[in-house]
Design a protein around this motif. Structure first.
Motif, short mmCIF file in Angstrom:
data_model
loop_
_atom_site.label_atom_id
_atom_site.label_comp_id
_atom_site.label_asym_id
_atom_site.label_seq_id
_atom_site.Cartn_x
_atom_site.Cartn_y
_atom_site.Cartn_z
N GLU A 78 38.26 42.51 24.45
CA GLU A 78 37.27 41.47 24.76
C GLU A 78 37.39 40.97 26.20
OE1 GLU A 78 39.88 41.14 22.86
OE2 GLU A 78 40.81 39.15 22.97
N TYR A 79 38.50 41.31 26.88
CA TYR A 79 38.70 40.83 28.25
C TYR A 79 37.98 41.67 29.30
CZ TYR A 79 42.33 37.61 26.64
OH TYR A 79 43.02 36.60 26.02
N LYS A 80 37.09 42.58 28.85
CA LYS A 80 36.42 43.43 29.84
C LYS A 80 35.45 42.63 30.71
CE LYS A 80 32.81 45.17 26.71
NZ LYS A 80 33.26 44.49 25.48
N ASP A 81 35.16 41.38 30.32
CA ASP A 81 34.28 40.55 31.14
C ASP A 81 35.02 39.88 32.30
OD1 ASP A 81 35.80 38.92 29.58
OD2 ASP A 81 34.18 37.55 29.01
N LEU A 82 36.32 40.11 32.41
CA LEU A 82 37.09 39.45 33.47
C LEU A 82 37.14 40.32 34.72
CD1 LEU A 82 40.10 38.00 31.42
CD2 LEU A 82 38.02 36.84 32.19
N THR A 83 36.96 39.67 35.88
CA THR A 83 37.02 40.38 37.16
C THR A 83 38.37 40.13 37.81
OG1 THR A 83 34.67 40.04 37.42
CG2 THR A 83 35.91 40.65 39.39
N ASP A 84 38.97 41.21 38.29
CA ASP A 84 40.31 41.12 38.88
C ASP A 84 40.21 40.73 40.35
OD1 ASP A 84 42.94 41.34 39.44
OD2 ASP A 84 43.02 43.53 39.35
N ASN A 85 40.93 39.68 40.74
CA ASN A 85 41.08 39.34 42.15
C ASN A 85 42.57 39.36 42.47
OD1 ASN A 85 38.18 38.28 42.59
ND2 ASN A 85 38.92 37.12 40.83
N GLN A 86 43.03 40.38 43.20
CA GLN A 86 44.45 40.48 43.50
C GLN A 86 44.76 39.63 44.72
OE1 GLN A 86 45.31 44.67 43.73
NE2 GLN A 86 44.59 45.02 41.64
N VAL A 87 45.78 38.79 44.61
CA VAL A 87 46.02 37.84 45.69
C VAL A 87 47.35 38.04 46.42
CG1 VAL A 87 44.54 36.05 44.75
CG2 VAL A 87 46.90 36.16 44.03
N VAL B 96 49.80 28.64 43.66
CA VAL B 96 48.45 28.13 43.41
C VAL B 96 48.42 26.61 43.55
CG1 VAL B 96 46.61 27.96 41.69
CG2 VAL B 96 47.91 30.07 41.89
N GLN B 97 49.45 25.95 43.05
CA GLN B 97 49.49 24.50 43.15
C GLN B 97 49.53 24.03 44.60
OE1 GLN B 97 52.84 23.75 40.54
NE2 GLN B 97 51.51 22.80 39.00
N ALA B 98 50.39 24.69 45.39
CA ALA B 98 50.51 24.30 46.80
C ALA B 98 49.21 24.60 47.54
CB ALA B 98 51.67 25.03 47.44
N ALA B 99 48.61 25.77 47.21
CA ALA B 99 47.35 26.13 47.87
C ALA B 99 46.25 25.15 47.48
CB ALA B 99 46.96 27.56 47.48
N PHE C 136 38.31 29.42 46.93
CA PHE C 136 39.72 29.11 46.73
C PHE C 136 40.58 30.38 46.65
CE2 PHE C 136 43.24 27.98 43.72
CZ PHE C 136 43.97 27.27 44.65
N ILE C 137 40.07 31.40 45.94
CA ILE C 137 40.81 32.66 45.83
C ILE C 137 40.96 33.29 47.21
CG2 ILE C 137 40.71 35.02 44.93
CD1 ILE C 137 39.42 33.80 42.39
N ASP C 138 39.87 33.24 48.01
CA ASP C 138 39.95 33.77 49.37
C ASP C 138 40.99 33.01 50.18
OD1 ASP C 138 38.11 35.65 48.85
OD2 ASP C 138 36.40 34.58 49.72
N TYR C 139 41.07 31.70 49.91
CA TYR C 139 42.04 30.88 50.63
C TYR C 139 43.47 31.30 50.27
CZ TYR C 139 44.56 26.77 52.24
OH TYR C 139 45.45 25.95 52.87
N VAL C 140 43.70 31.52 48.97
CA VAL C 140 45.05 31.87 48.51
C VAL C 140 45.49 33.21 49.09
CG1 VAL C 140 46.45 32.47 46.49
CG2 VAL C 140 44.87 30.56 46.37
N LYS C 141 44.56 34.17 49.14
CA LYS C 141 44.98 35.50 49.59
C LYS C 141 44.74 35.75 51.07
CE LYS C 141 40.78 38.03 48.33
NZ LYS C 141 40.20 39.02 47.44
#
Lengths: 316, 319
Positions: free
Chosen positions: A117-126, A66-69, A277-282
């Protein structure tokens, strides 16, 4: 008089230091400048630049990528400011949930039974991260450990390398702290869901990957686990698990079990800079970086293997 | 006569103007300092209240009752247990031990520097000491891991329960703390000894004391309040130190098995700051409040140390 003397001494010391630094620097100066990864794919991509501030954080395993990206992304898109904290998967999820981070990096899926309580989080697999079991170089003759043997070591049943085909040497077991994403993956897929329960004088805990590397290298008879990439970069001895090497071909088919999917969680669906950014990483732009840091592409893994690492939904 | 009185009036006028102006600046300074003082008090109380409030909330959970009575810290078990006695013991033992080692060393160094050393030694050593005081703890921790731990491993292997882990634990942590707090204690001790009036030394020597008698019976008691402050500053730094100590402690959440023995110092072990450092960022619920409570306990312990030193200082022969 006294103060003048003192100033003179400090200045002399500083001068000596700077001379030393200059001397050391001249040896390595030539090599440091050229080591930044070249963004060769830039011309072929049609990425959409977004501006703004983005706070990411969490997993120390995914952190370097993530840092390098982030650095590469900011070089290409002026006006984007991306920060990355390496605080651990749990902290990343908490940050994304509470809003202090826009993106929470995690080595594992959100556990909704533990944290509803984390059900509001959306998963983005990279990406896919591969871990390895590493041992100290004094442990000669051990190149393979079965899951059962590793489990016995990490539950305190096996305490000497002799029992698993090594020398007559006490096993010095090194763990990551409870809650670490690496440890969760290790317990889930190598120990088969059993929690580590080794304790006592031969067991120690290392907070970071760096500590793991130093300790495995220095402690006679040590065993630990870390990402394959980190093990390689620190020249640690990697053992096979159940006869399978920690290589891409074995991961793809899930023959080698010690790997996991890396996630970048967002609160709700990712939008704006976070999505870009997530699209960029994956995506294709991040491919060379993923390779550089030892991650595999999700698309390269068989669907059966992905399914094996994905928790079954409770209802239906 | 008339001119004279006018002149006097004028002088009086400028004088009162000047007085008023300096009185005004006086008031401004007074205000600024008051705000600073209030700010400091507010910050300290704020931290106390925040930590205390969050920490004490853990006792809403009945499982947290054993916080001060048990050494079993297992917040993620099916039947959670929140016994923090092991962490507290670790912090107190390493801090006290390092203070016991540092105090005589520091006083001896300070006495040498103020009473015996030639001037050039002083001018050379003081800046070095002051640089040392500000040594970042991560640097010391790293050095500890690379240099001290392998060395201790060799040295302590015969008495440690696990030869490979002989270099980590309370023993290594104590050595690290000694290195970290020694410069602070020496520095403040030197200031305390320098503050003793020359007349005390002269009177003692005039009564026929030798140099050592002079130091022991006159200078040290006269400086006792300052010396106690030096030791307390060292102790508070020692008990609050997290990073360097955590790197060489390497324990999880358990005290070593079996009865207390010398071996406890030469195997992975625990203390408060190491637990907070390792687990706080991942914790939630009662466990998270538990780490707040541990932080609060740290504050209380430092507070007790300070009270103790004030008490010792108050018994000083020179008041």
């Amino acid at each position: 008089m006294l103060t003048k003397w003192r100033i003179a001494i400090i200045l002399t010391a500083l001068a000596m230091l700077s001379v030393l630094m200059a001397a050391c620097g001249s040896d390595t100066g030539g090599t440091t400048a050229s080591s930044t990864p070249a963004a060769t794919t830039a011309s072929t991509s049609n990425m959409a630049c977004e501006k703004g501030n983005l706070g990411t954080g969490g997993s120390t395993a995914l952190g370097p990528l993530v840092q390098a990206a982030a650095k590469a992304y900011q070089d290409k898109c002026s006006g984007a400011n991306i920060t990355t904290q390496l605080t651990g998967s749990g902290a990343g999820l908490k940050g994304a949930h509470e809003g202090s981070l826009q993106v929470g990096n995690s080595d594992s899926f959100v556990n909704l039974t533990k944290n509803p309580e984390y059900k509001d989080l959306t998963d983005n697999q990279v990406a896919v991260v591969v871990f390895a079991v590493v041992i100290n170089k004094d442990v000669t003759g051990v190149t393979n450990l079965t899951s059962a043997q590793i489990k016995d070591i990490y539950t305190g049943k096996t305490t000497n390398w002799k029992a698993v085909g090594g020398p007559d040497l006490q096993i010095s077991v090194i763990s990551r702290p409870d809650g670490s994403g690496t440890r969760n993956t290790f317990e889930k897929y190598v120990l088969g869901g059993t929690k580590e329960s080794v304790s006592g004088a031969s067991h120690s805990t290392a907070k970071t990957s760096g500590d793991v590397a130093t300790n495995v290298a220095k402690k006679s008879g040590a065993i630990a686990y870390d990402t394959v990439d980190f093990a390689k970069k620190n020249n640690l001895t990697v053992v096979k698990i159940d006869g399978k090497d920690a290589i891409a071909d074995n991961v793809k088919t899930n023959d080698y079990k010690f790997w996991n999917i890396e996630h970048m969680y967002t609160k709700g669906a990712a939008t704006g800079l976070a999505k870009s950014f997530i699209d960029y990483v994956k995506g294709t732009d991040g491919a060379s970086l993923r390779q550089q840091f030892g991650f595999l592409d999700l698309s390269a893994i068989s669907s059966d293997a992905i399914a094996a690492k994905t928790p079954k939904p409770k209802h239906g | 006569m008339a001119a004279n009185s006018v002149n006097a009036e004028a002088v009086k006028d400028t004088r009162s103007k000047r007085t008023r102006r300096s009185r005004f600046s006086d008031q401004v300074a007074h205000g600024v300092f008051l705000v600073c003082a209030i700010l400091i008090v507010a910050i300290i109380f704020g931290i106390f209240i925040f930590l205390g409030f969050n920490g004490l909330r853990m006792f809403q959970d009945p499982a947290a009752k054993n916080f001060f009575t048990s050494t079993n810290w297992a917040p993620t078990d099916d039947v959670p247990s929140y016994g923090a006695l092991g962490f507290i013991l670790g912090s107190v033992v390493t801090t006290l031990l390092s203070t016991i080692i540092v105090t005589p060393l520091a006083f001896a160094m300070a006495l040498y520097m103020t009473e015996m050393a030639p001037r050039w030694v002083n001018t050379l050593l003081r800046p070095v000491l002051e640089v040392f005081t500000g040594m970042p703890s991560v640097v010391i921790g790293f050095l500890g891991l690379i240099v001290l731990v392998p060395w201790l491993t060799k040295l302590a292997a015969p008495i440690a329960p696990s030869a490979a882990n002989a270099g980590v634990g309370w023993g290594a942590a104590t050595v690290i703390l000694v290195i970290m707090i020694l410069p602070t204690v020496v520095s403040v001790s030197i200031d305390a000894l320098n503050a003793v009036p020359e007349s005390v030394r002269e009177a003692s020597l005039a009564l026929g004391s030798t140099r050592w008698q002079m130091m022991k019976n006159a200078v040290l008691p006269a400086a006792s309040a300052g010396l106690a402050t030096a030791v307390v500053l060292g102790m508070t730094r020692a008990i609050g130190e997290a990073l360097a100590v955590g790197m060489v402690l390497q324990g999880d959440t358990h005290l070593p098995d079996g009865p207390f023995s010398l071996g406890w110092f030469f195997q992975p072990n625990i203390n408060i700051t190491n637990a907070i450092l390792n687990y706080f960022s991942e914790a939630s619920g009662t466990e998270r409040n538990g780490y707040f409570m541990l932080g609060f306990v740290l504050l209380i312990i430092s507070f007790l140390f300070i009270c103790l030193s004030r008490y010792i200082a108050s018994r000083s022969v020179y008041k």
